[in-house]
Enzyme design. Sequence first.
Site, PDB file in Angstrom:
ATOM      1  N   PRO A 132       0.847  -1.202   0.000  1.00  0.00           N
ATOM      2  CA  PRO A 132       0.000   0.000   0.000  1.00  0.00           C
ATOM      3  C   PRO A 132       0.880   1.248   0.000  1.00  0.00           C
ATOM      4  O   PRO A 132       1.975   1.243   0.577  1.00  0.00           O
ATOM      5  CB  PRO A 132      -0.787  -0.118   1.299  1.00  0.00           C
ATOM      6  CG  PRO A 132       0.048  -0.984   2.183  1.00  0.00           C
ATOM      7  CD  PRO A 132       0.750  -1.943   1.275  1.00  0.00           C
ATOM      8  N   LYS A 133       0.421   2.287  -0.664  1.00  0.00           N
ATOM      9  CA  LYS A 133       1.133   3.561  -0.649  1.00  0.00           C
ATOM     10  C   LYS A 133       0.591   4.368   0.534  1.00  0.00           C
ATOM     11  O   LYS A 133      -0.492   4.942   0.465  1.00  0.00           O
ATOM     12  CB  LYS A 133       0.937   4.311  -1.967  1.00  0.00           C
ATOM     13  CG  LYS A 133       1.800   5.558  -2.108  1.00  0.00           C
ATOM     14  CD  LYS A 133       1.652   6.152  -3.509  1.00  0.00           C
ATOM     15  CE  LYS A 133       2.557   7.364  -3.659  1.00  0.00           C
ATOM     16  NZ  LYS A 133       2.168   8.468  -2.761  1.00  0.00           N
ATOM     17  N   ILE A 134       1.326   4.385   1.612  1.00  0.00           N
ATOM     18  CA  ILE A 134       0.879   5.024   2.846  1.00  0.00           C
ATOM     19  C   ILE A 134       0.824   6.539   2.657  1.00  0.00           C
ATOM     20  O   ILE A 134       1.739   7.143   2.104  1.00  0.00           O
ATOM     21  CB  ILE A 134       1.827   4.683   4.017  1.00  0.00           C
ATOM     22  CG1 ILE A 134       2.125   3.182   4.055  1.00  0.00           C
ATOM     23  CG2 ILE A 134       1.236   5.163   5.335  1.00  0.00           C
ATOM     24  CD1 ILE A 134       0.917   2.316   4.242  1.00  0.00           C
TER      25      ILE A 134
END
Length: 578
Positions: A132-134
Site C-alpha cells: 500500500p502507498k501510505i
Amino acid sequence: MLNLLILVLFIVFSTSIVAAETLKTEKDCPAWPQDKLQRETKSLIQQMARWDQLYRQKGISEIDDEVYDQLMAELIHWQFCLKQAPHSDFPVVVFPDNKRVHPVAHTGLNKLKDEREINRWLHGRLPVWLQPKIDGVAVTLVYQQGKLVSLISRGNGAEGVNWTAKSQHISDIPQEIENAPPYMVLQGELFLHKDGHIQQSSGSDGARNRVAGLMMRKEHSPELKQVGVFIWSWPDGPVDMESKLRKLADMGFPLAQRYSHKIERPEQVQKLRMHYFAQPMLFATDGIVLKQEIEPKGNQWRSGSNSWAVAWKHPLRHQVTQVREVSFTIGRTGKISVVLGLDKVKLDDRQVSRVNIGSVRRWQQLDVLPGDRVTLTLAGHGIPKLAQVVWRIKERQNIQPPDKQRYHVLSCLTLTAGCEQQFNARLKWLGESLQMTGVSSGSWAMLTEQKLVTDLTDWLALSVQQITALPGIGDKRAQAIYSQFIKAKNQPFSYWMKGIGVPYMDKLSDDVEHWQQLEQKLAEAQLKQQLTSRQLKKLSDFVNDTQIKAIAEKLSVTGIKGFDRGNGAELDPVGMDQ
C-alpha cells in the site's frame, strides 16, 4: 549548490513529463493571447512553488496530492504550449537550520494512470511486490551499530530536516536494534494510526498534515504516540525480498511483511488496489506501490529517477477542471442560482460539464470566475458538487449577476423582457402540477418563443392547428400536447392552486374548494394561529395581487372548476385588516 538546485528542479518536473506529453496530445492549448498565457503560467508556477515549499519545509498540505498532480500536469502542458523548459524559479530549498543530508536519496515514484500502463510496466518484470502507498510523511532512518543516529524528513529528496529528537517519543521506532548491520539506512513513512479507516469513504482525513504538524512542533506532543512507521525501502539490504521483510520484522518493523504481496499475475494488482481502497485499514493510503525485487545499489539512487518502482493512485475522489462560464438561472419563485460551465470531466461513470453552486451570495464568497480551476466530487445520489476553488486565474472578469430586487415570488407572471427564464419555469411547474405528460421544458419554451403563450393561461385557448404550426412539431406530437392541455382543464382545484404557486395551502384548516373562499380561510387561519404572521402576510399578498386576480378571472371565464363563479360559496370576503 548550483548542482543541487539543478537536481531539485529535475526532481520536481521529471515525474510530470510523461503526463504532460499525454496532455499535450489530448487537449488544445488555452485560447489566450501569448502574453496572457505567459502571465497565467507564471502565476500558477508561483502558487505551485508555494504549495511545494509549505509541504517540504513545514509539512503543510493545503491541497490533496491528487489535486496537486493534476495542476502540475496542467502547468507542464502550458509550458509546452509556450515552448518553455521547466521554470527555474521552482526549486524546493531546505533551510540550513537543523538540516541533514540523506545518505541515500529519496527517489520518488513515477505515477502510472491506469491498468494499461500498469500492465505495460509489469511486462517482463513479474514477479514483483505490491505494498500500500501510505499517506504520511516520508523519512530516512539511519542506524549505526544498532543505534538510531538520525531521523530525517524527506525535504527535497537530497536533504531534509533533522527529526532525531522526536524519534524517542514514537514507540514504533526502535532506538536500538540487536543483530542489526553495523550501518543501515531505511526509508519509510510516518503515519497516523487509525482504527478501521476506509479510504474510499473517508479519504485521507488530514492524516498526513497531523503527522507533519506533530513533527514540526518545537516541543514534543503526547500525540506522537499515535504515529507509526512503515518501512518501504532498505537500500543495500538483503536482495531477496522475503528475507528482507522477515529481517525487518525481526528488527521491530513488522508492517512491511504484513502488507507486502508477491504479484505473479497482472489481475492481482487491481484486486489488491481496490482492497486497500475499500477495506478498513489502520492507516490512510493514497494508492499502491509496485516494486521489483532487485534494486540498484544505494549509491546509484537519484531523486526523481526510479525505474524499479511505480505508484498507482486510488481512483480520484476530486477531479480538477476549468471553469468556462458563469451563468445565472432564475427559478419560478425568482430565486437566482449560479451554474458553472466546465471543461468536461469524468466523475465515476458520469461525464460532467456543469455544476450548480447555489446562490449568488455563495458564488460571490467562492469568488469563482471563468479560467479558474475547481475540484469536483460526487455528493449524495451521485450529484456533482463543487468541492473547492484550487487556483484563481490572475486576470479576473467583471461579471454582474441579475438584479435580485427584480425577481421574486410575484415577478414574471407574464412574458416580458428579462422574464423568459422565470416565466418558463412557472409554465413548467404549472404543467407538472396539472400532471401533464410529454409537455417538456422545450415545449413550453417553443410556445413562448413564438409568443403563443405570454401569460399562464394562454395555452388553454390554443388549437391543435396552432400547435402543429410550431417549427419541428408534427401532427402526432401536436395532438399529444393538445390532449394534455384538454385533460388539464378538468384537474382538481387543488392542482391549479399548486400550479399557480399559492403558498401554504396545506396549512389551512380545511380544504379550500373555491377561489372565493380564500379570504375567509385566511381570516380563520389567523384566528386559529395556523400560520405565522409572516406566512399570513405572504399568502395574503399573493392572493390579493392584481396579476394573480387577473389570472383567477381568466380561469373563471374559461370555466376551470373552483374558479367559475357558479360553484363558489356565496361569502363576503373578509379583509386581513378587519
